[in-house]
Design a protein around this motif. Structure first.
Motif, PDB file in Angstrom:
ATOM      1  N   GLN A   1     -10.118 -14.459  -5.909  1.00  0.00           N
ATOM      2  CA  GLN A   1     -10.988 -13.292  -5.795  1.00  0.00           C
ATOM      3  C   GLN A   1     -10.955 -12.650  -4.419  1.00  0.00           C
ATOM      4  OE1 GLN A   1     -15.003 -14.229  -6.854  1.00  0.00           O
ATOM      5  NE2 GLN A   1     -15.695 -12.065  -6.867  1.00  0.00           N
ATOM      6  N   TYR A   2     -10.798 -13.437  -3.372  1.00  0.00           N
ATOM      7  CA  TYR A   2     -10.868 -12.906  -2.006  1.00  0.00           C
ATOM      8  C   TYR A   2      -9.657 -13.348  -1.197  1.00  0.00           C
ATOM      9  CZ  TYR A   2     -15.816 -12.170  -3.137  1.00  0.00           C
ATOM     10  OH  TYR A   2     -16.994 -11.779  -3.731  1.00  0.00           O
ATOM     11  N   LYS A   3      -9.320 -12.485  -0.240  1.00  0.00           N
ATOM     12  CA  LYS A   3      -8.380 -12.856   0.820  1.00  0.00           C
ATOM     13  C   LYS A   3      -9.206 -13.050   2.093  1.00  0.00           C
ATOM     14  CE  LYS A   3      -4.334 -11.124   1.287  1.00  0.00           C
ATOM     15  NZ  LYS A   3      -3.202 -10.196   1.503  1.00  0.00           N
ATOM     16  N   VAL A   4      -9.101 -14.220   2.679  1.00  0.00           N
ATOM     17  CA  VAL A   4      -9.939 -14.592   3.815  1.00  0.00           C
ATOM     18  C   VAL A   4      -9.049 -14.700   5.056  1.00  0.00           C
ATOM     19  CG1 VAL A   4     -11.598 -16.242   4.751  1.00  0.00           C
ATOM     20  CG2 VAL A   4     -11.459 -15.868   2.262  1.00  0.00           C
ATOM     21  N   TYR A   5      -9.488 -14.047   6.136  1.00  0.00           N
ATOM     22  CA  TYR A   5      -8.761 -14.060   7.413  1.00  0.00           C
ATOM     23  C   TYR A   5      -9.631 -14.774   8.464  1.00  0.00           C
ATOM     24  CZ  TYR A   5      -5.852 -10.585   5.129  1.00  0.00           C
ATOM     25  OH  TYR A   5      -5.016  -9.930   4.247  1.00  0.00           O
ATOM     26  N   ILE A   6      -9.161 -15.905   8.922  1.00  0.00           N
ATOM     27  CA  ILE A   6      -9.871 -16.694   9.925  1.00  0.00           C
ATOM     28  C   ILE A   6      -9.190 -16.481  11.273  1.00  0.00           C
ATOM     29  CG2 ILE A   6     -10.598 -19.009  10.637  1.00  0.00           C
ATOM     30  CD1 ILE A   6     -10.462 -19.849   7.708  1.00  0.00           C
ATOM     31  N   ILE A   7      -9.914 -15.919  12.232  1.00  0.00           N
ATOM     32  CA  ILE A   7      -9.384 -15.651  13.567  1.00  0.00           C
ATOM     33  C   ILE A   7     -10.111 -16.581  14.549  1.00  0.00           C
ATOM     34  CG2 ILE A   7      -8.952 -13.914  15.339  1.00  0.00           C
ATOM     35  CD1 ILE A   7      -9.105 -11.786  13.202  1.00  0.00           C
ATOM     36  N   ASP A   8      -9.377 -17.567  15.022  1.00  0.00           N
ATOM     37  CA  ASP A   8      -9.979 -18.550  15.939  1.00  0.00           C
ATOM     38  C   ASP A   8      -9.815 -18.092  17.386  1.00  0.00           C
ATOM     39  OD1 ASP A   8     -11.340 -20.776  16.593  1.00  0.00           O
ATOM     40  OD2 ASP A   8      -9.777 -22.218  16.059  1.00  0.00           O
ATOM     41  N   GLU A   9     -10.774 -18.475  18.228  1.00  0.00           N
ATOM     42  CA  GLU A   9     -10.788 -18.081  19.655  1.00  0.00           C
ATOM     43  C   GLU A   9     -10.663 -16.561  19.797  1.00  0.00           C
ATOM     44  OE1 GLU A   9     -11.569 -20.207  21.894  1.00  0.00           O
ATOM     45  OE2 GLU A   9     -11.395 -21.969  20.605  1.00  0.00           O
ATOM     46  N   VAL A  10     -11.506 -15.846  19.060  1.00  0.00           N
ATOM     47  CA  VAL A  10     -11.382 -14.399  18.998  1.00  0.00           C
ATOM     48  C   VAL A  10     -11.676 -13.735  20.344  1.00  0.00           C
ATOM     49  CG1 VAL A  10     -13.767 -14.006  18.292  1.00  0.00           C
ATOM     50  CG2 VAL A  10     -11.990 -12.407  17.561  1.00  0.00           C
ATOM     51  N   HIS A  11     -12.384 -14.410  21.237  1.00  0.00           N
ATOM     52  CA  HIS A  11     -12.698 -13.807  22.533  1.00  0.00           C
ATOM     53  C   HIS A  11     -11.461 -13.621  23.412  1.00  0.00           C
ATOM     54  CE1 HIS A  11     -12.723 -18.150  23.381  1.00  0.00           C
ATOM     55  NE2 HIS A  11     -12.325 -17.806  24.594  1.00  0.00           N
ATOM     56  N   MET A  12     -10.318 -14.221  23.005  1.00  0.00           N
ATOM     57  CA  MET A  12      -9.084 -14.079  23.780  1.00  0.00           C
ATOM     58  C   MET A  12      -8.336 -12.782  23.480  1.00  0.00           C
ATOM     59  SD  MET A  12      -8.946 -16.815  25.630  1.00  0.00           S
ATOM     60  CE  MET A  12      -7.245 -16.960  26.145  1.00  0.00           C
ATOM     61  N   LEU A  13      -8.783 -12.026  22.488  1.00  0.00           N
ATOM     62  CA  LEU A  13      -8.119 -10.753  22.183  1.00  0.00           C
ATOM     63  C   LEU A  13      -8.310  -9.762  23.330  1.00  0.00           C
ATOM     64  CD1 LEU A  13      -9.035 -10.151  18.423  1.00  0.00           C
ATOM     65  CD2 LEU A  13      -6.836 -10.914  19.354  1.00  0.00           C
ATOM     66  N   SER A  14      -7.322  -8.941  23.572  1.00  0.00           N
ATOM     67  CA  SER A  14      -7.418  -7.914  24.602  1.00  0.00           C
ATOM     68  C   SER A  14      -8.315  -6.775  24.129  1.00  0.00           C
ATOM     69  CB  SER A  14      -6.033  -7.397  24.955  1.00  0.00           C
ATOM     70  OG  SER A  14      -5.426  -6.794  23.824  1.00  0.00           O
ATOM     71  N   SER A  15      -8.698  -5.932  25.073  1.00  0.00           N
ATOM     72  CA  SER A  15      -9.559  -4.798  24.716  1.00  0.00           C
ATOM     73  C   SER A  15      -8.858  -3.850  23.750  1.00  0.00           C
ATOM     74  CB  SER A  15      -9.984  -4.051  25.988  1.00  0.00           C
ATOM     75  OG  SER A  15     -10.711  -4.890  26.847  1.00  0.00           O
TER      76      SER A  15
END
Length: 612
Positions: free
Chosen positions: A121-135
């Protein structure tokens, strides 16, 4: 040989019910799944090792379960659950933002979101340590995160929520994970130990939980190391040895040395600790934590903040009962200052030893500071008269050739009361020697121009009666003739003997004031009053500090209930300096050659002239 899997992975929770210490989050997620109130984006934040990524995977598996349980848990039997457990599910995508933090990585993720799931039913995207993404990556992700397709769910996990842009935070449901409590960690480790047939000690598990600081992953890693080190037998002794932790028994012994002012015992104990390989900063840090626990034990309301091994709790309470809160706070200040300055100290060991020396004599320093601040009430209660410091006239005989001039009395300004105090300089006169410890001289009293006014005895408190007749009846019934023994007048020999016995008592108690009492000269003024002379202000403070106890002791020993003494500072004439007299160079030279005749001989040999 069977492939080894660490406990943190082997016993990773597979359902919400097996997550440890996060019931407030797992209950919310199960209720949202059961009622169908699922948000499109979640943000899991909290310390490391508390279950953020684990809960994200359980949520992703549960919302795609084909046979969801009534309580909101996954069945672990359907095709979707089995594929997820085997790591072959195509509906769950994990992205490590620590290594994929560029704009291109986020754009590739956004491109995948456009395709609907083939199964489930769903596609799930888990993004770990998301604070490391650039602006730039955050900005590229904003639109998709705000309005994703109905089949897309985003779960973001981070340990530093403050680094995430506010625009991202406003688009997510935020769940704050807390540190796992000490008892929850111990219970979980005990369950794993039973499954793995490991012999454990509860005190050892409590030490592991305390060392992990609320991180279950760290606790499981420590347990694996100790099991390998001890061959499946975990005890308290091998746990503190493996973790390089100083046993709390050392801190109890160290505190005993501080309370008894046993400096030698404290230094030897620190030397033993140093030989075991513990650094000075670790000792300071551990002792500060120990004192903090003692301070907590002073109040039952904060007993829940005490996280120590259960077997030591009673010893903490007993030690806390022997110490004062003010002393513990001062100890924490000394230890904190020593720990801050430890890195800049060149001699590390000496730096720690100096801190121990301060702590051994901290009680004495606190008593002296309290006396200086005027908190010692015994000083005013036991004093009979004000002790004035003698100021001798300036000796100018060597200059003028005549007798020293008598000082002129200062005139008080108009409108103020005049106080004239005539205090003759005491001249010590040899008295009969007294047996042990050493013979000393007692100064004979000289005639005094003005005597101190006698102190009035406090009036006895009478019970309040209703009428005059009742008062007369009460007096008639309770009047008893009592014979009161007369007070024995002071005598030099008996006074000196009692004084020496009090000094011996101070020395047996290791009281530093004993030396000041030894150096004091006694001058009897009347039948129940005498003066004790001090050479400087420091000796005066020690005499004043113990004056109340001394008066009580002398009253019992001499059979005089009104014995009291005052402290008088008498400096040696050789140390006095005529500061108010302006002398010429010739006059200064005359004083110098009179005091040191060799100066005149040196000037004549070198043929030096004076610049007058």
């Amino acid at each position: 040989m069977e492939k080894f899997i660490v406990s943190a992975r082997k016993y990773r929770p597979q359902t919400f019910d097996t997550v440890v210490g996060q019931q407030h989050i797992t209950t919310t997620l199960k209720n949202a799944i059961r009622t169908g109130h699922l948000a499109h984006a979640f943000l899991f934040c909290g310390p490391r090792g508390v279950g953020k990524t684990t809960c994200a995977r359980i949520l992703a598996k549960t919302i795609n379960c084909e046979a969801l349980q009534p309580d909101g848990e996954a069945c672990n039997e359907c095709h979707s659950c089995k594929s997820f457990n085997d790591g072959a599910s195509l509906n769950i995508h994990e992205l490590d933002a620590a290594s994929n933090n560029s704009v291109e990585d986020i754009r590739a993720l956004v491109e995948q979101v456009r395709f609907a799931p083939q199964a489930g039913q769903y596609k799930v995207y888990i993004i770990d340590e998301v604070h490391m993404l650039s602006s730039a990556a955050f900005n590229a992700f904003l639109k998709t995160l705000e309005e994703p397709p109905p089949y897309a769910k985003f779960i973001l996990a981070t340990t530093e929520k403050h680094k995430i842009l506010p625009t991202i935070l406003s688009r997510c449901q935020i769940f704050d994970f807390k540190r796992i409590t000490l008892q929850d960690t111990v219970d979980h480790l005990q369950g794993i130990a039973i499954k793995e047939s490991i012999t454990t000690d509860e005190a050892a598990l409590q030490m592991i939980a305390q060392k992990s600081e609320g991180c279950m992953r760290d606790a499981l890693s420590i347990l694996d190391k100790i099991v390998s080190f001890t061959n499946s037998t975990v005890t308290y002794d091998n746990t503190i040895e493996h973790l390089n932790i100083l046993d709390a028994d050392y801190y109890f012994r160290l505190m005993d040395c501080m309370l008894t002012q046993d400096l030698a015992g404290a230094m030897l104990l620190f030397d033993d600790i140093n030989k075991k390989g513990f650094e000075g900063d670790a000792v300071l840090n551990g002792f500060a934590e120990f004192v903090r626990n003692l301070l907590i034990c002073k109040d039952d309301r904060v007993a829940g903040l005490l996280e120590v091994v259960e077997s030591f709790r009673q010893r903490y309470r007993e030690m806390a009962g022997r110490t004062e809160a003010g002393y513990l706070i001062s100890t924490l200040n000394v230890l904190t200052e020593a720990e801050i300055n430890f890195k800049t100290a060149r001699n590390k060991r000496l730096h720690v030893e100096l801190a121990l020396i301060k702590l051994c004599y901290l009680h004495q320093a606190l008593e002296l500071s309290a006396t200086d601040a005027g908190l010692d009430k015994k000083k005013t209660a036991d004093a009979r008269a004000v002790a004035f410091r003698n100021i001798n006239p300036i000796a100018v005989k060597a200059i003028t050739g005549g007798a020293p001039a008598a000082p002129k009395p200062q005139q008080a300004p108009a409108g103020e009361a005049k106080l004239i105090v005539e205090t003759p300089r005491p001249q010590p006169v040899a008295a009969a020697p007294v047996p042990p410890p050493q013979p000393r001289t007692v100064a004979a009293p000289k005639p005094v121009a003005a005597t101190a006014p006698p102190t009035a005895a406090p009036a006895a408190t009478k019970p309040k009666l209703g009428s005059l007749a009742a008062m007369r009846q009460h007096v008639a019934m309770n009047t008893v003739t009592e014979e009161v023994a007369a007070d024995v007048p002071l005598e030099p020999v008996s006074l000196r003997a009692a004084w020496e016995r009090f000094i011996a008592q101070l020395e047996s108690d290791k009281n530093p004031a004993a030396q000041s009492f030894k150096m004091a000269e006694l001058i009897i003024r009347d039948e129940s009053a005498f003066e004790a002379t001090a050479a400087n202000n420091l000796q005066q403070k020690f005499l004043e500090l113990e004056r109340g106890k001394c008066c009580e002791y002398l009253q019992k020993e001499l059979g005089n209930r009104t014995v009291a003494f005052s402290v008088l500072v008498v400096e040696s004439p050789d140390e006095e300096v005529a500061a108010d007299l302006h002398l010429s160079a010739k006059q200064q030279y005359q004083i110098m050659i009179e005091k040191y005749p060799l100066i005149k001989e040196l000037r004549e040999r070198l043929r030096l002239d004076l610049e007058l």
